[in-house]
Write a protein that holds these residues in place. Structure first.
Motif, PDB file in Angstrom:
ATOM      1  N   ASP A 111       0.814  -1.214   0.000  1.00 29.28           N
ATOM      2  CA  ASP A 111       0.000   0.000   0.000  1.00 29.28           C
ATOM      3  C   ASP A 111       0.845   1.261   0.000  1.00 29.28           C
ATOM      4  OD1 ASP A 111      -2.496  -1.558   0.412  1.00 29.28           O
ATOM      5  OD2 ASP A 111      -1.564  -1.984   2.356  1.00 29.28           O
ATOM      6  N   LEU A 112       2.025   1.191   0.607  1.00 30.26           N
ATOM      7  CA  LEU A 112       2.939   2.320   0.680  1.00 30.26           C
ATOM      8  C   LEU A 112       4.330   1.853   0.293  1.00 30.26           C
ATOM      9  CD1 LEU A 112       1.998   4.038   4.080  1.00 30.26           C
ATOM     10  CD2 LEU A 112       1.536   4.921   1.786  1.00 30.26           C
ATOM     11  N   ALA A 113       5.037   2.673  -0.466  1.00 28.80           N
ATOM     12  CA  ALA A 113       6.455   2.442  -0.744  1.00 28.80           C
ATOM     13  C   ALA A 113       7.241   3.421   0.120  1.00 28.80           C
ATOM     14  CB  ALA A 113       6.757   2.658  -2.223  1.00 28.80           C
ATOM     15  N   MET A 114       8.184   2.907   0.886  1.00 25.85           N
ATOM     16  CA  MET A 114       8.888   3.757   1.843  1.00 25.85           C
ATOM     17  C   MET A 114      10.133   4.389   1.232  1.00 25.85           C
ATOM     18  SD  MET A 114       8.594   1.699   5.471  1.00 25.85           S
ATOM     19  CE  MET A 114       9.421   0.202   4.932  1.00 25.85           C
ATOM     20  N   ALA A 115      10.367   5.657   1.603  1.00 25.77           N
ATOM     21  CA  ALA A 115      11.632   6.359   1.341  1.00 25.77           C
ATOM     22  C   ALA A 115      11.951   6.519  -0.140  1.00 25.77           C
ATOM     23  CB  ALA A 115      12.780   5.652   2.065  1.00 25.77           C
ATOM     24  N   LEU A 116      10.975   6.999  -0.898  1.00 30.23           N
ATOM     25  CA  LEU A 116      11.201   7.274  -2.315  1.00 30.23           C
ATOM     26  C   LEU A 116      11.628   8.731  -2.512  1.00 30.23           C
ATOM     27  CD1 LEU A 116       8.262   5.584  -4.288  1.00 30.23           C
ATOM     28  CD2 LEU A 116      10.681   4.962  -4.338  1.00 30.23           C
ATOM     29  N   ASN A 117      12.723   8.935  -3.218  1.00 29.75           N
ATOM     30  CA  ASN A 117      13.092  10.296  -3.611  1.00 29.75           C
ATOM     31  C   ASN A 117      12.084  10.810  -4.632  1.00 29.75           C
ATOM     32  OD1 ASN A 117      15.403   9.684  -2.115  1.00 29.75           O
ATOM     33  ND2 ASN A 117      16.708  10.906  -3.464  1.00 29.75           N
ATOM     34  N   GLN A 118      11.622  12.015  -4.434  1.00 31.56           N
ATOM     35  CA  GLN A 118      10.640  12.602  -5.342  1.00 31.56           C
ATOM     36  C   GLN A 118      11.335  13.081  -6.617  1.00 31.56           C
ATOM     37  OE1 GLN A 118       9.061  15.583  -2.638  1.00 31.56           O
ATOM     38  NE2 GLN A 118       7.147  14.464  -2.476  1.00 31.56           N
ATOM     39  N   THR A 119      10.972  12.475  -7.739  1.00 31.73           N
ATOM     40  CA  THR A 119      11.484  12.896  -9.032  1.00 31.73           C
ATOM     41  C   THR A 119      10.314  13.025 -10.002  1.00 31.73           C
ATOM     42  OG1 THR A 119      11.807  10.653  -9.914  1.00 31.73           O
ATOM     43  CG2 THR A 119      13.623  11.602  -8.619  1.00 31.73           C
ATOM     44  N   PRO A 120      10.430  13.867 -11.026  1.00 35.18           N
ATOM     45  CA  PRO A 120       9.350  13.977 -12.017  1.00 35.18           C
ATOM     46  C   PRO A 120       9.054  12.654 -12.710  1.00 35.18           C
ATOM     47  CG  PRO A 120      10.893  15.801 -12.244  1.00 35.18           C
ATOM     48  CD  PRO A 120      11.519  14.831 -11.288  1.00 35.18           C
ATOM     49  N   GLU A 121      10.088  11.865 -12.954  1.00 33.52           N
ATOM     50  CA  GLU A 121       9.889  10.585 -13.625  1.00 33.52           C
ATOM     51  C   GLU A 121       9.051   9.632 -12.766  1.00 33.52           C
ATOM     52  OE1 GLU A 121      13.282  12.773 -15.134  1.00 33.52           O
ATOM     53  OE2 GLU A 121      12.837  12.052 -13.106  1.00 33.52           O
ATOM     54  N   ARG A 122       9.361   9.559 -11.484  1.00 29.14           N
ATOM     55  CA  ARG A 122       8.587   8.688 -10.597  1.00 29.14           C
ATOM     56  C   ARG A 122       7.171   9.208 -10.414  1.00 29.14           C
ATOM     57  NH1 ARG A 122      13.145   7.423  -5.929  1.00 29.14           N
ATOM     58  NH2 ARG A 122      14.009   5.544  -6.894  1.00 29.14           N
ATOM     59  N   ALA A 123       7.007  10.532 -10.443  1.00 33.32           N
ATOM     60  CA  ALA A 123       5.679  11.114 -10.250  1.00 33.32           C
ATOM     61  C   ALA A 123       4.734  10.759 -11.389  1.00 33.32           C
ATOM     62  CB  ALA A 123       5.787  12.629 -10.109  1.00 33.32           C
ATOM     63  N   MET A 124       5.266  10.324 -12.524  1.00 30.55           N
ATOM     64  CA  MET A 124       4.421   9.863 -13.623  1.00 30.55           C
ATOM     65  C   MET A 124       3.865   8.468 -13.347  1.00 30.55           C
ATOM     66  SD  MET A 124       6.643  11.237 -16.902  1.00 30.55           S
ATOM     67  CE  MET A 124       5.399  10.706 -18.095  1.00 30.55           C
ATOM     68  N   ALA A 125       4.482   7.762 -12.383  1.00 25.11           N
ATOM     69  CA  ALA A 125       4.078   6.380 -12.105  1.00 25.11           C
ATOM     70  C   ALA A 125       3.383   6.224 -10.764  1.00 25.11           C
ATOM     71  CB  ALA A 125       5.311   5.465 -12.151  1.00 25.11           C
TER      72      ALA A 125
END
Length: 281
Positions: free
Chosen positions: A105-119
């Motif tokens: 349900d949650l992924a821990m400790a992800l760096n916020q990047t524009p590429e990841r924000a698309m997913a």
């Protein structure tokens, strides 16, 4: 008259069709599932756990998880959602894919990047990642240095950094007068500063903080201003998570960050990570 009547009938049909469309959409919107309601119904919050100290750590013998994102996930699940918390072992290559596939349900400790924000969707940052500097407190070359890169970027000042890393790229772009000492590993960069062969250690702020906590007598941490390669470190959620789901988690994180509780958890995790490192040697 017949023409007017047929036009009126057509208009009525168009209105009826529009009303029917709105009515058909309303129940679907009302039935949108809530992420947290689903978690509460299941009775467990699943947190994807890819190991990276001090965010997420796992004891090889017991299999128990620790780290400040682990503490936050456990606290949020148990105290806010009132459910059990389960940590699902994964790696960094699969952390986002598992979230998309509903494995957690949650992924821990992800760096916020524009590429990841698309997913995925991101919570507000729990902490910030950036490149920091670490020096000897009594280095005479840096006696008057503040937190501007220009205070350190001087002839005769050397910057130790692991070759080919994000830290190497960031510091190489801003150092014009000092010397960048590129070394093959983290141990080599730390030893260079400890032995005073280099003046400044350049690394991610979290790993520099770990090193500083282990060596409080002589280390000084500097967060450059303006920041180098700064990114928020947050929880990742499914793109299907509703704004209200995000709001619940965001309020929780904002309150804990502003009261200093997250900073205290970071220090606790840093001490634990250093203790584990010494035990393993």
């Amino acid at each position: 008259m017949a023409r007017l009547f047929s036009r009126s009938v057509r208009n009525m049909l168009v209105c009826a069709a529009a009303i029917g469309t709105l009515l058909s959409q309303a129940p679907a919107h009302a039935a949108d599932p809530s992420l947290w309601q689903g978690v509460q119904k299941a009775g467990v919050l699943r947190c994807g756990a890819a190991v990276a100290a001090p965010y997420v750590m796992r004891d090889a013998r017991s299999g128990q998880y620790s780290g400040y994102f682990v503490d936050l996930c456990r606290d949020f699940g148990e105290k806010v959602l009132k459910v059990k918390v389960e940590f699902v072992d994964t790696n960094w290559d699969n952390l986002v894919a598992g979230l998309q596939g509903g494995k957690w349900d949650l992924a821990m400790a992800l760096n916020q990047t524009p590429e990841r924000a698309m997913a995925v969707s991101f919570s507000v940052p729990a902490t910030d990642y950036q490149i920091s500097l670490l020096t000897h407190k009594d280095n005479p070359k840096l006696a008057t240095a503040g937190n501007a890169i220009a205070d350190y970027d001087k002839p005769g000042v050397s910057f130790a950094v692991m070759s080919g890393t994000a830290a190497d790229k960031a510091i190489s772009a801003v150092v014009k007068h000092g010397t960048v000492m590129r070394l093959p590993g983290m141990d080599e960069t730390r030893l260079a500063v400890m032995s005073r062969r280099a003046d400044v250690l350049v690394d991610a702020s979290d790993t520099n903080h770990l090193f500083a906590v282990a060596n409080p007598d002589w280390t000084k941490e500097i967060l450059p201003a303006p920041a180098l390669a700064k990114q928020g470190v947050a929880f990742g959620l499914s793109r299907d998570a509703s704004p209200s789901d995000l709001q619940v988690l965001n309020i929780y994180l904002t309150q804990r960050r502003e009261t200093g509780e997250i900073a205290a958890l970071v220090d606790k995790a840093s001490v634990l990570a250093n203790a584990d490192e010494k035990t393993s040697k």
